[in-house]
Design a protein around this motif. Structure first.
Motif, short mmCIF file in Angstrom:
data_model
loop_
_atom_site.label_atom_id
_atom_site.label_comp_id
_atom_site.label_asym_id
_atom_site.label_seq_id
_atom_site.Cartn_x
_atom_site.Cartn_y
_atom_site.Cartn_z
N ASP A 433 -6.43 1.21 17.73
CA ASP A 433 -7.10 0.20 16.91
C ASP A 433 -6.60 0.20 15.47
N TRP A 434 -5.77 1.18 15.12
CA TRP A 434 -5.38 1.34 13.73
C TRP A 434 -4.03 0.69 13.42
N VAL A 435 -3.94 0.12 12.23
CA VAL A 435 -2.68 -0.41 11.70
C VAL A 435 -2.45 0.19 10.33
N PHE A 436 -1.28 0.81 10.16
CA PHE A 436 -0.88 1.37 8.87
C PHE A 436 0.31 0.57 8.36
N ILE A 437 0.20 0.01 7.17
CA ILE A 437 1.28 -0.74 6.54
C ILE A 437 1.89 0.13 5.44
N ASP A 438 3.15 0.47 5.61
CA ASP A 438 3.82 1.39 4.69
C ASP A 438 4.40 0.63 3.49
N HIS A 439 3.55 -0.13 2.86
CA HIS A 439 3.90 -0.90 1.67
C HIS A 439 2.60 -1.30 0.99
N LYS A 440 2.67 -1.62 -0.26
CA LYS A 440 1.45 -1.92 -1.02
C LYS A 440 0.72 -3.15 -0.52
N SER A 441 1.43 -4.01 0.22
CA SER A 441 0.78 -5.20 0.75
C SER A 441 1.52 -5.70 1.98
N GLY A 454 -12.74 -13.16 0.56
CA GLY A 454 -13.39 -11.98 -0.01
C GLY A 454 -12.57 -10.72 0.12
N ARG A 455 -11.26 -10.83 0.08
CA ARG A 455 -10.38 -9.67 0.20
C ARG A 455 -10.08 -9.12 -1.19
N GLU A 456 -10.48 -7.88 -1.42
CA GLU A 456 -10.32 -7.29 -2.74
C GLU A 456 -8.89 -6.84 -2.99
N LYS A 457 -8.46 -6.96 -4.24
CA LYS A 457 -7.16 -6.42 -4.63
C LYS A 457 -7.26 -4.90 -4.70
N HIS A 458 -6.13 -4.23 -4.56
CA HIS A 458 -6.14 -2.77 -4.61
C HIS A 458 -4.84 -2.26 -5.24
N PHE A 460 -3.43 0.76 -4.07
CA PHE A 460 -2.91 1.79 -3.17
C PHE A 460 -1.46 1.47 -2.79
N PRO A 461 -0.67 2.49 -2.45
CA PRO A 461 0.73 2.26 -2.07
C PRO A 461 0.89 1.73 -0.64
N GLY A 462 -0.21 1.62 0.08
CA GLY A 462 -0.14 1.13 1.45
C GLY A 462 -1.47 0.54 1.87
N GLU A 463 -1.55 0.14 3.13
CA GLU A 463 -2.79 -0.43 3.65
C GLU A 463 -3.09 0.16 5.02
N LEU A 464 -4.37 0.29 5.31
CA LEU A 464 -4.83 0.83 6.58
C LEU A 464 -6.01 -0.01 7.05
N PHE A 465 -5.91 -0.49 8.28
CA PHE A 465 -6.98 -1.32 8.84
C PHE A 465 -7.37 -0.82 10.22
N ASN A 466 -8.63 -1.01 10.56
CA ASN A 466 -9.11 -0.76 11.91
C ASN A 466 -9.38 -2.12 12.55
N LEU A 467 -8.51 -2.52 13.47
CA LEU A 467 -8.58 -3.87 14.03
C LEU A 467 -9.81 -4.08 14.91
N LYS A 468 -10.36 -3.02 15.45
CA LYS A 468 -11.56 -3.18 16.27
C LYS A 468 -12.74 -3.60 15.40
N GLU A 469 -12.84 -2.99 14.24
CA GLU A 469 -13.94 -3.30 13.32
C GLU A 469 -13.61 -4.44 12.38
N ASN A 475 -10.50 -5.46 5.02
CA ASN A 475 -11.03 -4.26 4.38
C ASN A 475 -10.00 -3.12 4.46
N ASN A 476 -9.29 -2.89 3.37
CA ASN A 476 -8.27 -1.84 3.33
C ASN A 476 -8.94 -0.46 3.25
N LEU A 477 -8.69 0.37 4.25
CA LEU A 477 -9.31 1.69 4.34
C LEU A 477 -8.38 2.82 3.89
N TYR A 478 -7.31 2.47 3.22
CA TYR A 478 -6.30 3.46 2.82
C TYR A 478 -6.92 4.60 2.02
#
Length: 504
Positions: A433-441, A454-458, A460-469, A475-478
């Motif tokens: 269910d997880w996606v990790f993006i190895d870039h800031k966006s 309603g997507r907040e700016k951040h 972080f050097p990467g992004e992490l999402f849980n596609l199930k939720e 919602n970037n969970l990095y």
């Protein structure tokens, strides 16, 4: 519950057991759209302003994958992947598309879907857009400099093979000569005048009259000619027409790779489709593609071939970025609710319509949430036709052949991860269910849309999402799951250094 889960819950994805081997080998037809978004097809998006009844019918009669992905986020790398079962970023080319005039990107010694089926006795045909290099050197004149394609450097009376280099026994493809070979023709459409680079058709490597004439090439006519040629190929296999150039053999199964140039720009729907949708020229162009699907299925039906034909309908990547303007203008979301578009690592850049049908074997229609990639077609078809893929080929191709029936054995484990790649050589890893993006966006995206969602700016050097939720990656969970980030980053780096994701 996400829309993906809600759709999947409506239909069971379990198919009755059937036997893969035995009987006549199935024909294989791959219909490859160009920049068709997940939300452009009405069976994937009930709110689509474009109705696609022919595609929807195939989905209802076959298997509709809601988690199907293109090998890359732009044209040529995806074409490399679907034909070879190998990720294009494993080659020397890490960014963009091959330049006009480059040699074949897929090595002649590499197994492809076409060469594999040719070895199994199939007639094989590539019709439409090509994009993975051609054998220009075979027609190069002495003194040619670089990738020059002018008549002073290339002898157009000699064959310049494309599909034949990798196992196609017939090809009729249009090659792009690039921006240095513009015609003066401009195509009017929703976004203003569009000048396409020079293009020309090659049949079995040859041009008509041994020359190219960019001024006479009209993309509006070319789109219709490509589908007409594809239909004629099927009718010739059925004995309805005679065309020796097809190089067909009586009684042999066939593989047809129909690579449309729709709805890629220039957006130029044929006259009969203009005004047919509520989404301007773009919607009309998508409608034309759906009509093309209907033309191919009708040809298969009238020749008694549809029942024993594996039919695949999918797209090389997500929709072009101008599709964002359709959201307010036409109330149409080409990417559906997915985030991102063509060239993006977000889901909208590579999660695409992915429909597979085989009436003779798929005795019950279904919707599958199984994670699949177009890379998987090589291994899947290999299992269906009982072909053993050797080491050093189809390195990223997992089989999903059991979707045709529980008795069809799969030669690989089930896919549980996938590496996404964009035109700037950036990577993302999907695992479970997880996606990790190895870039800031994974983007970019329009600022107005980011705010609306309603997507907040951040920072972080990467992004992490849980596609199930969070299936729409809002919602970037990095910052909240550093251990998961480390785990995914470590695995991604390991897979990039490896020469394969499948061990045979």
């Amino acid at each position: 519950m996400s829309k993906f889960a809600a759709v999947a819950a409506t239909v069971s994805s379990v198919i009755p057991a059937v036997q893969a081997q035995g009987g006549a080998l199935p024909n294989v037809v791959v219909i490859y759209a160009d920049d068709l978004g997940y939300g452009d097809v009405s069976c994937y998006n009930a709110e689509s302003k474009v109705k696609t009844p022919n595609i929807d019918r195939i989905a209802a009669e076959g298997m509709m994958f809601t988690d199907g992905h293109s090998p890359d986020t732009i044209c040529s790398p995806s074409r490399y992947g679907i034909l070879s079962g190998r990720a294009s970023w494993r080659t020397h080319r890490k960014k963009g598309n091959p330049a006009p005039g480059e040699q074949p990107w897929i090595e002649k010694t590499r197994l492809t879907l076409a060469s594999m089926l040719k070895e199994k006795g199939y007639d094989t045909a590539a019709i439409g857009k090509w994009g993975v290099g051609s054998d220009w050197e075979s027609a190069a004149k002495p003194g040619r400099k670089g990738l020059d394609l002018s008549e002073k450097s290339i002898d157009y009376t000699k064959p310049i093979h494309s599909g034949r280099c990798i196992g196609f026994t017939y090809d009729w493809v249009h090659l792009w000569f690039g921006h240095s070979y513009y015609s003066t023709k401009k195509y009017p459409w929703d976004h203003g005048g569009y000048r396409d680079g020079g293009r020309w058709f090659f049949e079995n490597g040859m041009t008509e009259g041994g020359k190219v004439d960019f001024e006479s090439f009209d993309m509006r006519k070319a789109q219709m000619e490509v589908i007409e040629r594809s239909v004629r190929y099927i009718d010739a296999k059925g004995g309805r027409v005679d065309y020796p150039q097809f190089n067909q053999r009586k009684g042999k199964p066939f593989f047809l790779y129909y690579a449309a140039h729709i709805p890629h720009g220039p957006i130029v729907p044929a006259k009969q489709f203009q005004g047919s949708t509520q989404c301007g020229d773009y919607g009309d162009f998508v409608n034309q593609f759906d009509w093309a699907v209907g033309q191919i299925t009708d040809a298969l039906k009238r020749n008694g071939m549809l029942e024993n034909t594996i039919l695949v309908i999918t797209s090389d990547n997500g929709p072009e970025h101008w599709s964002y303007s359709f959201i307010d203008k036409f109330k149409h979301n080409s990417m559906g609710e997915l985030r991102g578009a063509k060239r993006n690592l977000w889901e909208g850049g590579h999660r695409v319509p992915f429909i597979v049908s085989w009436p003779q074997k798929m005795q019950k229609r279904g919707i599958s949430q199984r994670l699949v990639s177009q890379l998987d077609l090589v291994a899947t078809i290999a299992d269906v036709v009982d072909y053993k893929i050797g080491p050093g080929n189809a390195e990223d191709s997992f089989s999903f052949a059991s979707e045709f029936g529980q008795d069809v054995k799969e030669s690989t484990p089930k896919r549980d991860l996938i590496i996404h790649h964009d035109s700037n050589n950036r990577y993302a890893l999907r695992k479970g269910d997880w996606v990790f993006i190895d870039h800031k966006s994974g983007g970019p995206e329009p600022e107005w849309l980011r705010k609306r969602k309603g997507r907040e700016k951040h920072n972080f050097p990467g992004e992490l999402f849980n596609l199930k939720e969070d299936p729409y990656e809002s919602n970037n969970l990095y910052g909240k799951h550093p251990e998961k980030v480390k785990e995914m980053k470590r695995l991604l780096d390991q897979l990039k250094k490896s020469d394969k994701t499948v061990t045979r």
